[in-house]
Design an enzyme around this catalytic site. Structure first.
Site, PDB file in Angstrom:
ATOM      1  N   ARG A  35       0.832  -1.211   0.000  1.00  0.00           N
ATOM      2  CA  ARG A  35       0.000   0.000   0.000  1.00  0.00           C
ATOM      3  C   ARG A  35       0.864   1.257   0.000  1.00  0.00           C
ATOM      4  NH1 ARG A  35      -1.360   3.359   3.948  1.00  0.00           N
ATOM      5  NH2 ARG A  35      -0.673   1.919   5.570  1.00  0.00           N
ATOM      6  N   HIS A  37       4.190   1.577  -0.820  1.00  0.00           N
ATOM      7  CA  HIS A  37       5.345   1.728  -1.708  1.00  0.00           C
ATOM      8  C   HIS A  37       5.188   1.219  -3.136  1.00  0.00           C
ATOM      9  CE1 HIS A  37       7.506   3.096   1.766  1.00  0.00           C
ATOM     10  NE2 HIS A  37       7.184   1.995   2.422  1.00  0.00           N
ATOM     11  N   ARG A  67       5.967  12.459   6.383  1.00  0.00           N
ATOM     12  CA  ARG A  67       7.007  13.368   5.897  1.00  0.00           C
ATOM     13  C   ARG A  67       7.686  12.899   4.612  1.00  0.00           C
ATOM     14  NH1 ARG A  67      11.210  15.230   8.329  1.00  0.00           N
ATOM     15  NH2 ARG A  67      11.892  13.268   9.202  1.00  0.00           N
ATOM     16  N   HIS A 145       9.281  -3.522   4.908  1.00  0.00           N
ATOM     17  CA  HIS A 145       9.670  -2.153   5.280  1.00  0.00           C
ATOM     18  C   HIS A 145      10.629  -1.592   4.233  1.00  0.00           C
ATOM     19  CE1 HIS A 145      10.960   1.276   7.672  1.00  0.00           C
ATOM     20  NE2 HIS A 145      12.200   0.883   7.522  1.00  0.00           N
TER      21      HIS A 145
END
Length: 150
Positions: A35, A37, A67, A145
């Site tokens: 979702r 990347h 960010r 990740h």
């Protein structure tokens, strides 16, 4: 009687914590990785609105503005294959479950503009070709990740 009430309250507390804790300490998942990347169907483009649209569409501007985020314009098979590369220490943590791509990939970096404030999240869009470092978990190993691009 007082001891019995204490035991009941303690048991209830343990049940509630057992139910709430998994969501608090939730491990990153392959679904979260995809979702946040994966965007294999879109070629990298220089549309300045790409990041604003994608960050909102993928739920990364709910409650606050994320960010920094990177989108990968490669197939899932290509990204997943990185998990078979040599294991290394991650760049952004001391964990040792990261893997670096052997070739450069098409990516889009989204960075929150300095003057941008929630709920009006405004991002700069930068396309490039870089090696990526991802953390992988499971058996078989799958990306969970995004660690860095280099």
């Amino acid at each position: 009687m007082g001891l019995e009430k204490s035991f009941i309250l303690f048991s209830l507390l343990v049940l509630v914590l057992g139910w709430v804790q998994p969501s608090l300490g939730r491990k990153p998942s392959v679904q979260d990785f995809k979702r946040q990347h994966m965007d294999p169907d879109s070629p990298p483009n220089s549309r300045p609105t790409y990041c604003n649209q994608m960050m909102k569409r993928r739920g990364m501007t709910k409650g606050s503005c994320k960010r920094v985020n990177t989108f990968l314009h490669e197939s899932w098979a290509t990204v997943k294959a990185i998990c078979s590369q040599r294991q290394m220490t991650c760049k952004t943590s001391s964990r040792n479950n990261c893997h670096k791509s052997s070739s450069t990939l098409h990516i889009t970096d989204c960075r929150l503009k300095g003057s941008s404030k929630y709920p009006n999240c405004d991002y700069t869009t930068t396309n490039s070709q870089k090696h990526i470092i991802i953390a992988c978990e499971g058996n078989p190993l799958v990306p969970v990740h995004f660690d860095a691009s280099v």
